[in-house]
Design a protein around this motif. Structure first.
Motif, PDB file in Angstrom:
ATOM      1  N   ASP A 106       0.820  -1.227   0.000  1.00 31.33           N
ATOM      2  CA  ASP A 106       0.000   0.000   0.000  1.00 31.33           C
ATOM      3  C   ASP A 106       0.847   1.266   0.000  1.00 31.33           C
ATOM      4  O   ASP A 106       0.359   2.340  -0.345  1.00 31.33           O
ATOM      5  CB  ASP A 106      -0.921   0.028   1.239  1.00 31.33           C
ATOM      6  CG  ASP A 106      -2.212  -0.745   1.003  1.00 31.33           C
ATOM      7  OD1 ASP A 106      -2.388  -1.294  -0.102  1.00 31.33           O
ATOM      8  OD2 ASP A 106      -3.051  -0.797   1.929  1.00 31.33           O
ATOM      9  N   TYR A 107       2.102   1.140   0.419  1.00 30.11           N
ATOM     10  CA  TYR A 107       2.926   2.342   0.565  1.00 30.11           C
ATOM     11  C   TYR A 107       3.067   3.123  -0.749  1.00 30.11           C
ATOM     12  O   TYR A 107       2.956   4.349  -0.771  1.00 30.11           O
ATOM     13  CB  TYR A 107       4.321   1.997   1.127  1.00 30.11           C
ATOM     14  CG  TYR A 107       5.251   3.181   1.047  1.00 30.11           C
ATOM     15  CD1 TYR A 107       5.006   4.325   1.807  1.00 30.11           C
ATOM     16  CD2 TYR A 107       6.330   3.194   0.172  1.00 30.11           C
ATOM     17  CE1 TYR A 107       5.814   5.447   1.701  1.00 30.11           C
ATOM     18  CE2 TYR A 107       7.143   4.304   0.057  1.00 30.11           C
ATOM     19  CZ  TYR A 107       6.885   5.423   0.827  1.00 30.11           C
ATOM     20  OH  TYR A 107       7.679   6.534   0.704  1.00 30.11           O
ATOM     21  N   VAL A 108       3.301   2.400  -1.842  1.00 31.24           N
ATOM     22  CA  VAL A 108       3.562   3.104  -3.116  1.00 31.24           C
ATOM     23  C   VAL A 108       2.351   3.945  -3.536  1.00 31.24           C
ATOM     24  O   VAL A 108       2.511   5.144  -3.829  1.00 31.24           O
ATOM     25  CB  VAL A 108       4.014   2.108  -4.208  1.00 31.24           C
ATOM     26  CG1 VAL A 108       4.150   2.800  -5.552  1.00 31.24           C
ATOM     27  CG2 VAL A 108       5.341   1.461  -3.807  1.00 31.24           C
ATOM     28  N   PRO A 109       1.132   3.387  -3.563  1.00 28.07           N
ATOM     29  CA  PRO A 109      -0.006   4.270  -3.893  1.00 28.07           C
ATOM     30  C   PRO A 109      -0.225   5.386  -2.870  1.00 28.07           C
ATOM     31  O   PRO A 109      -0.637   6.496  -3.260  1.00 28.07           O
ATOM     32  CB  PRO A 109      -1.216   3.332  -3.938  1.00 28.07           C
ATOM     33  CG  PRO A 109      -0.757   1.990  -3.569  1.00 28.07           C
ATOM     34  CD  PRO A 109       0.737   1.969  -3.543  1.00 28.07           C
ATOM     35  N   ILE A 110       0.085   5.150  -1.610  1.00 28.46           N
ATOM     36  CA  ILE A 110      -0.062   6.221  -0.600  1.00 28.46           C
ATOM     37  C   ILE A 110       0.921   7.350  -0.910  1.00 28.46           C
ATOM     38  O   ILE A 110       0.575   8.530  -0.907  1.00 28.46           O
ATOM     39  CB  ILE A 110       0.165   5.672   0.831  1.00 28.46           C
ATOM     40  CG1 ILE A 110      -0.986   4.756   1.238  1.00 28.46           C
ATOM     41  CG2 ILE A 110       0.315   6.817   1.843  1.00 28.46           C
ATOM     42  CD1 ILE A 110      -0.747   3.986   2.537  1.00 28.46           C
ATOM     43  N   LYS A 111       2.143   6.953  -1.180  1.00 29.33           N
ATOM     44  CA  LYS A 111       3.188   7.949  -1.497  1.00 29.33           C
ATOM     45  C   LYS A 111       2.764   8.804  -2.701  1.00 29.33           C
ATOM     46  O   LYS A 111       2.846  10.023  -2.667  1.00 29.33           O
ATOM     47  CB  LYS A 111       4.492   7.185  -1.810  1.00 29.33           C
ATOM     48  CG  LYS A 111       5.654   8.035  -2.256  1.00 29.33           C
ATOM     49  CD  LYS A 111       6.913   7.196  -2.387  1.00 29.33           C
ATOM     50  CE  LYS A 111       6.967   6.394  -3.667  1.00 29.33           C
ATOM     51  NZ  LYS A 111       7.741   6.960  -4.753  1.00 29.33           N
ATOM     52  N   ARG A 112       2.293   8.121  -3.745  1.00 35.08           N
ATOM     53  CA  ARG A 112       1.903   8.847  -4.964  1.00 35.08           C
ATOM     54  C   ARG A 112       0.719   9.771  -4.695  1.00 35.08           C
ATOM     55  O   ARG A 112       0.670  10.892  -5.200  1.00 35.08           O
ATOM     56  CB  ARG A 112       1.549   7.849  -6.070  1.00 35.08           C
ATOM     57  CG  ARG A 112       2.777   7.138  -6.605  1.00 35.08           C
ATOM     58  CD  ARG A 112       2.396   6.088  -7.620  1.00 35.08           C
ATOM     59  NE  ARG A 112       3.562   5.355  -8.076  1.00 35.08           N
ATOM     60  CZ  ARG A 112       3.518   4.172  -8.679  1.00 35.08           C
ATOM     61  NH1 ARG A 112       2.368   3.585  -8.881  1.00 35.08           N
ATOM     62  NH2 ARG A 112       4.627   3.580  -9.065  1.00 35.08           N
ATOM     63  N   ALA A 113      -0.221   9.289  -3.882  1.00 35.89           N
ATOM     64  CA  ALA A 113      -1.408  10.111  -3.594  1.00 35.89           C
ATOM     65  C   ALA A 113      -1.024  11.337  -2.771  1.00 35.89           C
ATOM     66  O   ALA A 113      -1.564  12.429  -2.982  1.00 35.89           O
ATOM     67  CB  ALA A 113      -2.447   9.270  -2.859  1.00 35.89           C
ATOM     68  N   CYS A 114      -0.087  11.153  -1.837  1.00 37.58           N
ATOM     69  CA  CYS A 114       0.376  12.301  -1.041  1.00 37.58           C
ATOM     70  C   CYS A 114       1.019  13.342  -1.948  1.00 37.58           C
ATOM     71  O   CYS A 114       0.773  14.545  -1.821  1.00 37.58           O
ATOM     72  CB  CYS A 114       1.387  11.852   0.022  1.00 37.58           C
ATOM     73  SG  CYS A 114       0.635  11.006   1.405  1.00 37.58           S
ATOM     74  N   GLU A 115       1.847  12.869  -2.865  1.00 37.04           N
ATOM     75  CA  GLU A 115       2.516  13.800  -3.781  1.00 37.04           C
ATOM     76  C   GLU A 115       1.488  14.552  -4.627  1.00 37.04           C
ATOM     77  O   GLU A 115       1.578  15.763  -4.808  1.00 37.04           O
ATOM     78  CB  GLU A 115       3.518  13.032  -4.666  1.00 37.04           C
ATOM     79  CG  GLU A 115       4.783  12.681  -3.896  1.00 37.04           C
ATOM     80  CD  GLU A 115       5.595  11.550  -4.529  1.00 37.04           C
ATOM     81  OE1 GLU A 115       5.235  11.063  -5.621  1.00 37.04           O
ATOM     82  OE2 GLU A 115       6.595  11.140  -3.890  1.00 37.04           O
ATOM     83  N   ALA A 116       0.491  13.822  -5.100  1.00 38.44           N
ATOM     84  CA  ALA A 116      -0.541  14.455  -5.932  1.00 38.44           C
ATOM     85  C   ALA A 116      -1.346  15.483  -5.135  1.00 38.44           C
ATOM     86  O   ALA A 116      -1.792  16.486  -5.680  1.00 38.44           O
ATOM     87  CB  ALA A 116      -1.457  13.393  -6.511  1.00 38.44           C
ATOM     88  N   ALA A 117      -1.512  15.209  -3.836  1.00 41.43           N
ATOM     89  CA  ALA A 117      -2.326  16.090  -2.991  1.00 41.43           C
ATOM     90  C   ALA A 117      -1.499  17.201  -2.350  1.00 41.43           C
ATOM     91  O   ALA A 117      -2.039  18.015  -1.589  1.00 41.43           O
ATOM     92  CB  ALA A 117      -3.016  15.263  -1.910  1.00 41.43           C
ATOM     93  N   GLY A 118      -0.211  17.212  -2.611  1.00 39.87           N
ATOM     94  CA  GLY A 118       0.653  18.238  -2.036  1.00 39.87           C
ATOM     95  C   GLY A 118       0.928  18.042  -0.553  1.00 39.87           C
ATOM     96  O   GLY A 118       1.203  19.003   0.167  1.00 39.87           O
TER      97      GLY A 118
END
Lengths: 412, 370
Positions: free
Chosen positions: B329-341
């Motif tokens: 789950d970490y990789v999608p969480i990381k990407r979502a955080c980046e997308a959300a600033g």
């Protein structure tokens, strides 16, 4: 600089089991590739998903675990694992999953290509890691995922409640696949597939059981290649034909006193766990050079899906390795050891597989005691070459051999 | 009593679970250990038993090494270690679900490593929402009832289950209220954790009573200001050394998606005619957890939504070493955080950590980004 002179190998006998099995395994990939080119939908499928379902529906599916093993065996494991790690996946995650996630991103690998999927067929009877792996691919590629949940069975027998749960999911999966692909299920076709799968399974079990002869008519490492057909094509007539040829060859070998184990068989062991694909030659040579034949593995039993009806199929898929409790798993292995006159157990503590390795120390102790055989383990990995030490393997195998020798009375 | 006095009471419970177990045993109650992550605690409670959480401990692993290779998560390893060493002596049984691969192996090892405490399996379905999944959940509950009857001599009744469901629903509501209050109230990360951790070692009615008082006191108290606001996600966030680093660096946990903490309290048992049906429906309604099949990866969206809802500036992932579901789950969480600033930090933790310098440096650098 001298030119490399390649030894010409004799052309393989097209009537041999090895040739037929190799063709079937290769054809599974090429058929799927061609189907994709024609515009047909192709699925990615976990290895113990009930293949009868896509086979009955006439769907083309590929097997990422099989692909990952092939990529690892041909030297691409570390490269693809590194791609996933670069994306943030921990190197503690199953290496098959890391390779597959990397392939889903790169969409090509010279070691073993496979068409990109239009849907995913996931079954967690092998591990729950499979769920997360397929969830991520489903999300990344934006494609549907069909999940059949076969819970780890804490009991020896499969309960009616579990059978009912599995059966409802099978029908749900069929309904979803009909909707996604437009293909239709027919009971007549299922009956044919069930018969083909049953025939291939019976032939496989009978062939692998030829190891009961001393010496064994085959090298157990052969099974690691041949089982690919049982994973990918067991619902086909061709798989049954090829397995029948394999059985005949092994029987003939026994009658003639020959074997595909090209050394004197001094010791007989069971190999526990998934093969170390990146180090297949090393692990094989380490045994063969000492006259140790790996005469059986749980795969000899694992892909024997024999049942009479739909309910039986549901129970069969709940009775696969990694889904059974310790006692059931242990007893199957004890039977294999006793039937095949095993003298030692070599356990691959596979860093990629927490489930397989997580109760193996206790189970292998119990197997050793029940069969009065020594047990040795080594650390390795099914597809990440970095998690294996040749020196440790060599030492452990040597130790196992010395105890087996002592048990024969050779070191008195 | 002041908020600090209520917090001290909960700190004592969180620090000394054995004392609480002995208190319950001395009252003639029977205690049942419940392993991570979800078990039917309402059911166990309704049979007159005290469910107490076992999430391992920060102890050295010795005996469990006979059963586990090194690459199994230290929560499982230390649960087994403590079982072998007799830390759970007095417990009538242990309920272990099979929601991850390591949990599957814990039950199998337990049978041989800790023979004196019966293992009771809880098989949950991953396809938990369709009718057939709910039916299978109920079959799992029936198995737990049957095994508890044998192991603890306890009896089940639907009427008692209905009462326990009310007790647990109220506890859920009070814990959710605490999580919201804690997002602004002046409270350290360690104190916040004490409130969640103590819940595993107290009867829910007792814990509810204390947390209600605490909530009232915190509402009257001052707010935290000038701190970096983060959402913490992971399986477990109870290491005193790590929590101290957060506090020392002026980092405030404004909300969590931690399995040991808020994930337990999100969903109530719905009001239905049959309490067993209702309890199974609760499991069907649960989402946003790495251990529950989540093909749309709704957990990732949930983390981002909650971070925004609680005005978090960043997300800290406390990654339990060798927890592969969380690692996926970490990789999608990381990407979502980046997308959300949202700023994000991944810290690998386990029950064997003795040196927190690296984590300290990472957290300090993370804080400097704010």
């Amino acid at each position: 600089m001298a030119e490399e002179v390649k030894k010409s190998r004799p052309a393989p006998d097209p009537n041999s089991a090895k040739y037929k099995l190799g063709q079937i395994a290769a054809k599974a990939y090429s058929d799927a590739m061609e189907a994709k080119k024609r515009g047909e939908m192709v699925g990615w499928c976990s290895s113990n998903f009930p293949v009868e379902i896509p086979a009955t529906l006439g769907l083309y599916v590929c097997y990422p675990e099989n692909q990952a093993a092939g990529i690892a065996a041909r030297g691409g494991g570390e490269r693809l694992c590194s791609v996933s790690e670069g994306d943030g996946y921990s190197n503690d995650i199953c290496a098959y999953a890391r390779i597959s996630l990397a392939y889903a991103k790169l969409k090509e690998a010279p070691e073993q290509d496979m068409p990109m999927p239009d849907f995913l067929l996931c079954c967690n009877n092998i591990c729950n890691c499979m769920i997360k792996w397929y969830e991520n691919i489903s999300k990344e590629l934006g494609i549907p995922m069909i999940m059949i949940d076969i819970p780890f069975n804490p009991d020896y027998e499969v309960s009616d409640a579990e059978t009912e749960y599995i059966k409802a999911q099978f029908w749900d999966a069929i309904r979803q696949l009909e909707e996604i692909t437009g293909k239709k299920w027919t009971d007549e076709r299922f009956k044919e597939v069930m018969e083909s799968s049953g025939r291939a399974s019976r032939m496989w079990i009978e062939a692998t059981s030829q190891a009961r002869h001393v010496p064994s008519p085959f090298n157990g490492f052969d099974l690691l290649n041949h089982m690919a057909v049982m994973v990918t094509a067991r619902g086909t007539k061709e798989a049954g034909d090829a397995m029948e040829t394999l059985l005949k060859e092994y029987k003939d070998n026994h009658d003639k006193g020959v074997s595909t184990f090209r050394a004197e068989e001094k010791y007989r062991i069971m190999f526990e766990g998934i093969a170390c694909w990146p180090w297949l030659r090393v692990t094989s040579t380490g045994l063969k050079s000492r006259g140790i034949n790996m005469v059986t593995t749980i795969y000899a039993d694992a892909f024997g899906f024999i049942y009479d009806d739909f309910d039986g199929m549901c129970r069969a898929y709940a009775n696969v390795p990694n889904c059974m409790n310790l006692e059931h798993s242990r007893d199957k292995r004890i039977k294999l050891c006793k039937d095949n006159h095993v003298e030692g157990l070599l356990v691959h503590t596979n860093r990629s597989c927490k489930l397989w390795s997580g109760f193996m120390p206790e189970m292998s102790r119990q197997i050793g005691e029940a069969c009065k055989i020594p047990v040795a383990s080594f650390d390795g990995d099914q597809a990440d070459p970095r998690n294996f030490s040749e020196a440790q393997y060599d030492t452990r195998v040597q130790g196992l051999m010395e105890i087996m020798e002592a048990n024969k009375g050779g070191n008195k | 009593m002041t908020a600090n006095e209520w917090l001290a009471k909960l700190h004592e419970a969180a620090s000394c679970p054995k004392k609480h177990m002995e208190r319950y045993l001395s009252q003639g109650k029977k205690v049942v250990a419940v392993a991570p992550v979800y078990t039917p605690m309402e059911l166990i409670h309704s049979m007159g038993l005290v469910p107490m959480g076992v999430w391992g401990a920060d102890v050295e692993i010795k005996e469990a090494k006979k059963y586990y290779p090194a690459f199994i998560c230290s929560i499982m390893q230390t649960i087994l270690e403590m079982g072998i060493k007799g830390e759970y002596d007095g417990v009538s049984a242990i309920v272990i679900p099979s929601l991850c691969d390591s949990l599957k192996t814990l039950g199998q090892n337990w049978k041989y490593a800790v023979k004196e405490i019966p293992f009771i399996p809880m098989s949950y379905p991953q396809n938990r929402k369709p009718d057939y999944g709910i039916k299978f959940t109920k079959a799992g509950y029936q198995r737990v009832i049957s095994d508890l009857t044998i192991a603890a001599g306890a009896q089940f009744s639907e009427a008692a289950l209905a009462e326990s469901i009310k007790v647990y629903n109220e506890h859920n509501q009070v814990m959710r209220e605490f999580a919201e209050i804690a997002s602004t109230a002046r409270l350290t990360a360690a104190e916040r954790n004490d409130v969640f951790k103590s819940a595993w070692f107290m009867l829910p009615e007792e814990h509810t009573a204390v947390v209600k008082e605490l909530n009232a006191a915190l509402k009257e108290g001052p707010e935290d200001e000038g701190k970096a606001r983060v959402l913490v996600t992971g399986i477990l966030a109870d290491s005193p050394s790590l929590l101290k680093i957060l506090d020392d660096n002026g980092i405030k946990v404004v909300f969590d998606d931690v399995a040991h903490e808020s994930r337990q309290y999100r969903i109530d048992v719905p009001d239905m005619a049959n309490p067993m049906d209702a309890l199974a429906q609760k499991f069907a309604d649960m989402d946003n957890c790495t251990l529950l099949y989540d093909k749309e990866k709704k957990r990732v969206d949930y983390i981002i939504e909650q971070a925004k809802a609680h005005s978090a500036d960043g997300v800290i992932v406390l990654m339990t070493k060798f927890c592969d579901p969380e690692e996926f789950d970490y990789v999608p969480i990381k990407r979502a955080c980046e997308a959300a600033g949202l700023k994000h930090l991944n810290i690998e933790v386990d029950r064997q950590m003795v040196n927190y310098q690296q984590a300290g440096t990472m957290i300090q650098a993370f804080k400097e980004m704010f």
